[in-house]
Enzyme design. Structure first.
Site: not given
Ligand code: AMP
Length: 299
Positions: A35-36, A40-41, A159-160, A198
């Site tokens: 969430g948040a 990117g998401h 995401g990378e 986030s």
């Molecule tokens: P999170 O909510 O931070 O657990 O991220 C969820 C997914 O979004 C994961 O696969 C992350 O790698 C991806 N993600 C988070 N930030 C970015 C970003 N800036 N660019 C690309 N993917 C992202």
């Protein structure tokens, strides 16, 4: 106006909907998130939308995004309690990006009393974030394995930004024969280069001004390595520069992009493609980033 995504909090509701879509011949793409939601998401959701096969001219897939702040991937002194939670806003953003269903389970339905299983990948998790955050990746692989079992997606997008996580999940899927295709999406950045996260909302105005120096430093390092400068000297210089800018470095390393083996040797120049991985604190906020580097092409 985008059609509003369904919101499901229960596993049986998720399963029924996914089964109906599969019955109709649609493929299911999953985007796991905490969430948040930020751009990117949303890029991962768009990637999942675009990955669908065409059926009679229509996109033949459905995109499920999970929103779950997974307690098992936070250490005892980390930001689990403070992590931003904003399901209404997230649902709107995810809907606008073309998400069909948001799966937002409660913690006690994911980890009911008596829950006793951990899915853990060894090797890849010994280094970088695995070394700095003990138990973190076991938390990640346990929740992702559960989400894959609950949603039964045909493919999932990661995401990378969390490059090591991506490798760890690929290893889990291979080792456990999970029938899920794993797609990677490049890092989405702010115009000044800061990788979207986030956690960027935790930064003070002053820290936010400093934060883009992390990626700028990685880019400078990549350019120096490509120009044939000695890796050890490039890393020593970068460490100094980051510290002077106000970062407390957790790690700054050069590693193989597949095996994560250490590639920072005493060699006079970079020998093979590699990846720079960085984690650094600004105050209490931990930022991570990474960048592919390649040696100078022989002239
Ligand atoms: P999170 O909510 O931070 O657990 O991220 C969820 C997914 O979004 C994961 O696969 C992350 O790698 C991806 N993600 C988070 N930030 C970015 C970003 N800036 N660019 C690309 N993917 C992202």
């Amino acid at each position: 106006m985008a059609e509003k995504a369904l919101i499901e909090k229960q596993i049986h509701g998720l399963r029924e909907q996914v089964a109906a879509w599969k019955q109709a011949g649609l493929r299911i793409g999953l985007v796991p998130t905490m969430g948040a939601i930020h751009a990117g998401h949303l890029a991962l959701v768009e990637r999942a939308r675009a990955h669908g096969c065409k059926v009679g001219g229509k996109v033949g897939n459905k995109v499920v995004a999970s929103v779950f702040v997974n307690p098992k991937q936070f250490g005892p002194n980390e930001d689990f309690a403070a992590y931003p939670r904003q399901l209404d806003t997230d649902a709107r953003l995810l809907s606008e990006a073309g998400c069909d269903l948001i799966y937002a389970p409660q913690t006690n339905s994911i980890y009911p009393p008596g829950f006793a299983t951990t899915v853990a990948v060894s090797g890849l998790t010994d280094v970088l974030c695995g070394a700095s955050r003990p138990g973190h990746f076991a938390g990640v692989t346990t929740i992702v394995a559960k989400l894959f079992n609950q949603c039964q997606p045909d493919f999932a997008v990661f995401g990378e930004k969390d490059y090591q996580q991506l490798l760890v999940i690929r290893q889990m899927v291979r080792d456990l024969d999970m029938p899920v295709e794993i797609l990677a999406h490049p890092i989405i950045r702010e115009p000044d280069g800061l990788a979207l996260s986030s956690r960027n909302t935790y930064l003070s105005d002053e820290q936010r001004q400093t934060a883009p120096r992390l990626y700028a430093t990685l880019e400078e390092m990549a350019a120096a390595l490509r120009a044939g400068q000695a890796p050890q000297a490039v890393f020593a210089q970068a460490r100094k520069a980051l510290q002077q800018a106000g970062f407390r470095i957790d790690y700054l390393e050069l590693r193989d992009p597949e095996t994560l083996q250490d590639r920072l040797t005493d060699a006079p120049r970079l020998q093979q493609p590699a990846r720079i991985f960085a984690a650094a604190f600004l105050g209490a906020t931990r930022l991570i980033d990474n960048l592919a580097v390649s040696p100078a092409s022989p002239s």
